[in-house]
Design a protein around this motif. Structure first.
Motif, PDB file in Angstrom:
ATOM      1  N   LEU A  64      43.619  56.018  56.110  1.00  0.00           N
ATOM      2  CA  LEU A  64      44.010  54.592  55.438  1.00  0.00           C
ATOM      3  C   LEU A  64      43.796  54.459  53.757  1.00  0.00           C
ATOM      4  CD1 LEU A  64      44.321  52.231  58.232  1.00  0.00           C
ATOM      5  CD2 LEU A  64      46.032  53.562  57.591  1.00  0.00           C
ATOM      6  N   LEU A  65      44.531  54.254  53.074  1.00  0.00           N
ATOM      7  CA  LEU A  65      44.209  53.874  51.900  1.00  0.00           C
ATOM      8  C   LEU A  65      44.498  52.410  51.697  1.00  0.00           C
ATOM      9  CD1 LEU A  65      44.126  55.732  48.275  1.00  0.00           C
ATOM     10  CD2 LEU A  65      45.039  53.518  48.548  1.00  0.00           C
ATOM     11  N   ARG A  66      43.718  51.679  51.484  1.00  0.00           N
ATOM     12  CA  ARG A  66      43.806  50.275  51.132  1.00  0.00           C
ATOM     13  C   ARG A  66      43.264  49.661  49.785  1.00  0.00           C
ATOM     14  NH1 ARG A  66      41.278  48.705  55.242  1.00  0.00           N
ATOM     15  NH2 ARG A  66      43.190  48.437  56.634  1.00  0.00           N
ATOM     16  N   ASN A  67      44.372  49.193  49.016  1.00  0.00           N
ATOM     17  CA  ASN A  67      44.392  48.862  47.625  1.00  0.00           C
ATOM     18  C   ASN A  67      44.837  47.355  47.432  1.00  0.00           C
ATOM     19  OD1 ASN A  67      43.302  49.349  45.117  1.00  0.00           O
ATOM     20  ND2 ASN A  67      44.977  50.677  44.280  1.00  0.00           N
ATOM     21  N   VAL A  68      44.161  46.814  46.333  1.00  0.00           N
ATOM     22  CA  VAL A  68      44.653  45.199  46.527  1.00  0.00           C
ATOM     23  C   VAL A  68      45.053  45.180  44.760  1.00  0.00           C
ATOM     24  CG1 VAL A  68      43.706  42.979  46.213  1.00  0.00           C
ATOM     25  CG2 VAL A  68      42.755  44.117  48.016  1.00  0.00           C
ATOM     26  N   HIS A  69      46.094  44.639  44.836  1.00  0.00           N
ATOM     27  CA  HIS A  69      46.630  44.397  43.412  1.00  0.00           C
ATOM     28  C   HIS A  69      46.777  43.095  43.049  1.00  0.00           C
ATOM     29  CE1 HIS A  69      47.687  48.691  43.739  1.00  0.00           C
ATOM     30  NE2 HIS A  69      48.336  48.413  44.526  1.00  0.00           N
ATOM     31  N   GLY A  70      46.622  42.859  41.953  1.00  0.00           N
ATOM     32  CA  GLY A  70      46.748  41.324  41.177  1.00  0.00           C
ATOM     33  C   GLY A  70      45.312  40.812  40.889  1.00  0.00           C
ATOM     34  N   PRO A  71      45.157  39.438  40.484  1.00  0.00           N
ATOM     35  CA  PRO A  71      43.977  39.087  39.769  1.00  0.00           C
ATOM     36  C   PRO A  71      43.064  38.461  40.952  1.00  0.00           C
ATOM     37  CG  PRO A  71      45.830  37.310  39.660  1.00  0.00           C
ATOM     38  CD  PRO A  71      46.315  38.820  40.100  1.00  0.00           C
ATOM     39  N   ARG A  72      41.884  38.531  40.731  1.00  0.00           N
ATOM     40  CA  ARG A  72      40.872  37.923  41.816  1.00  0.00           C
ATOM     41  C   ARG A  72      39.899  37.059  41.043  1.00  0.00           C
ATOM     42  NH1 ARG A  72      37.652  41.021  46.191  1.00  0.00           N
ATOM     43  NH2 ARG A  72      39.562  40.471  47.433  1.00  0.00           N
ATOM     44  N   TRP A  73      39.699  37.342  39.777  1.00  0.00           N
ATOM     45  CA  TRP A  73      38.737  36.651  39.057  1.00  0.00           C
ATOM     46  C   TRP A  73      39.451  35.606  38.215  1.00  0.00           C
ATOM     47  CZ3 TRP A  73      33.253  37.568  39.534  1.00  0.00           C
ATOM     48  CH2 TRP A  73      32.813  38.653  40.240  1.00  0.00           C
ATOM     49  N   ARG A  74      38.843  34.258  37.919  1.00  0.00           N
ATOM     50  CA  ARG A  74      39.567  33.439  37.001  1.00  0.00           C
ATOM     51  C   ARG A  74      38.879  32.832  35.942  1.00  0.00           C
ATOM     52  NH1 ARG A  74      40.407  28.281  41.216  1.00  0.00           N
ATOM     53  NH2 ARG A  74      38.031  28.435  40.897  1.00  0.00           N
ATOM     54  N   ILE A  75      39.574  32.444  34.879  1.00  0.00           N
ATOM     55  CA  ILE A  75      38.741  31.992  33.532  1.00  0.00           C
ATOM     56  C   ILE A  75      39.666  30.525  33.446  1.00  0.00           C
ATOM     57  CG2 ILE A  75      38.901  31.961  31.227  1.00  0.00           C
ATOM     58  CD1 ILE A  75      38.361  34.841  31.173  1.00  0.00           C
ATOM     59  N   VAL A  76      38.834  29.646  33.391  1.00  0.00           N
ATOM     60  CA  VAL A  76      39.209  28.014  32.676  1.00  0.00           C
ATOM     61  C   VAL A  76      38.782  28.047  31.277  1.00  0.00           C
ATOM     62  CG1 VAL A  76      39.040  25.751  33.137  1.00  0.00           C
ATOM     63  CG2 VAL A  76      38.967  27.300  35.110  1.00  0.00           C
ATOM     64  N   ILE A  77      39.735  27.902  30.456  1.00  0.00           N
ATOM     65  CA  ILE A  77      39.616  27.460  29.096  1.00  0.00           C
ATOM     66  C   ILE A  77      39.963  26.001  28.673  1.00  0.00           C
ATOM     67  CG2 ILE A  77      40.597  28.107  26.802  1.00  0.00           C
ATOM     68  CD1 ILE A  77      41.955  30.685  27.998  1.00  0.00           C
ATOM     69  N   VAL A  78      38.893  25.764  28.018  1.00  0.00           N
ATOM     70  CA  VAL A  78      38.941  24.372  27.735  1.00  0.00           C
ATOM     71  C   VAL A  78      39.183  24.266  26.231  1.00  0.00           C
ATOM     72  CG1 VAL A  78      37.531  21.956  27.636  1.00  0.00           C
ATOM     73  CG2 VAL A  78      36.910  23.813  29.379  1.00  0.00           C
ATOM     74  N   GLY A  79      40.419  23.420  25.925  1.00  0.00           N
ATOM     75  CA  GLY A  79      40.904  23.427  24.603  1.00  0.00           C
ATOM     76  C   GLY A  79      42.253  24.376  24.691  1.00  0.00           C
TER      77      GLY A  79
END
Length: 332
Positions: free
Chosen positions: A155-170
């Motif tokens: 089996l090959l299992r791959n995760v696509h899409g974002p996992r980490w977040r950034i909050v920009i102030v301003g």
């Protein structure tokens, strides 16, 4: 300024376009690496039977060989191929420092899972795609917090899409560059700014504006060890509110725009509140690595380079068998 796609989305969108043209497409995934392999596991390359390709699995070392092989004989079922195992192969394929890798070459049987993957990633949602090597059947499901890349030969299992977040102030000019670059790097991006004139001109729809004052917005969002916070407002009434909450949170990175003099004054102000010296020391200020940046785009690049460097160190610690990190749940 045009919207930029993440690397996974770019590859999968091209694969989907070719499939919808009626062209056969193979998806190549880095499955295993040893030594100084150029690309990490999970990296993607889409190859059309007519020779078109998108993405990278080796930084250019073996793509030409893969394209020629698929063009010469399009695969009927998934198979694994190794590169750089011998010294001759390492020299032939240009793998650095004796690095070796295994890639899985998968003929895409239908466009459904690719189309669904593209739709989910465009909505900034993460999906887990599982390929059965024996049957060639691929299945798609929503990715959980614990899902990550895995390959056992069957089996090959791959995760696509974002996992980490950034909050920009301003939500000013610099924030636009930060948001677009961060989206390219597969971050989920949120923006907080209580100033109505800035909110009204925000034009990066993929980066969602949060409601309320910055401190309330951070509390409502919930800051976890996979979150970075960068303040760019140049207004202490805005930036400091976010920092007072961010420095007490589990965010893996907290940075603030400003000169060394401005940053020194900010640290003094923060010391007047209920923050410990250790919490204040977590602040990266001035944010960014020194690259001689002057323009907003260069400053954004400098900031994100530091965020990625801190994240990479965090991932290395989390994956070390002798260390335990609160961010281990972020590591894919």
């Amino acid at each position: 300024m045009p919207t930029m796609s993440s690397s996974d989305l770019y590859v999968l969108e091209n694969a989907l376009d070719w499939l919808q043209e009626g062209v056969r497409v193979a998806l190549v995934t880095v499955a295993e690496t040893w030594g100084s392999a150029p690309r990490p596991v999970g990296s993607l390359l889409a190859v059309a039977e007519d020779g078109r390709f998108a993405g990278s699995v080796s930084g250019g070392c073996i793509e030409e060989h893969l394209v020629e092989r698929i063009d010469r004989e399009f695969p009927e079922k998934p198979y694994a191929a190794s590169y750089g195992v011998s010294a001759d192969e390492a020299r032939r394929f240009g793998l650095p420092c004796g690095g070796t890798m295994v890639v899985v070459v998968e003929p895409i049987r239908d466009a459904e899972t690719i189309a669904r993957s593209v739709a989910e990633i465009r909505q900034r949602r993460r999906v887990c795609r599982t390929l059965e090597m024996g049957s060639g059947v691929a299945r798609l499901a929503a990715a959980s917090a614990d899902d990550g890349f895995d390959y056992d030969g069957k089996l090959l299992r791959n995760v696509h899409g974002p996992r980490w977040r950034i909050v920009i102030v301003g939500a000013g000019h610099l924030a636009r560059y930060l948001a677009r670059m961060a989206l390219m790097l597969d971050f989920v991006v949120h923006v907080t700014d209580p100033r109505l004139e800035y909110r009204a001109q925000w034009d990066v729809p993929e980066a969602r504006l949060l409601e309320g004052m910055p401190d309330d917005a951070l509390l409502a969002l919930g800051i976890d060890p996979c979150t970075a916070i960068i303040t760019t407002a140049h207004d202490p009434k805005v930036d400091d509110m976010a920092l007072l909450e961010g420095l007490k949170s589990d965010a893996f990175y907290i940075g603030a725009l400003g000169s060394p003099r401005t940053s020194a004054k900010r640290r003094i102000r923060l010391g007047l509140f209920d923050l410990t010296p250790e919490q204040i020391d977590r602040l990266h200020a001035p944010a960014g690595i020194p690259i001689g940046s002057h323009t907003p785009a260069e400053i954004a690049l400098s900031m994100l380079a530091e965020v990625v460097a801190v994240r990479s160190e965090l991932i290395a610690v989390a994956k070390s068998p002798s260390r335990i990190s609160a961010a281990v749940g972020c590591v894919g």
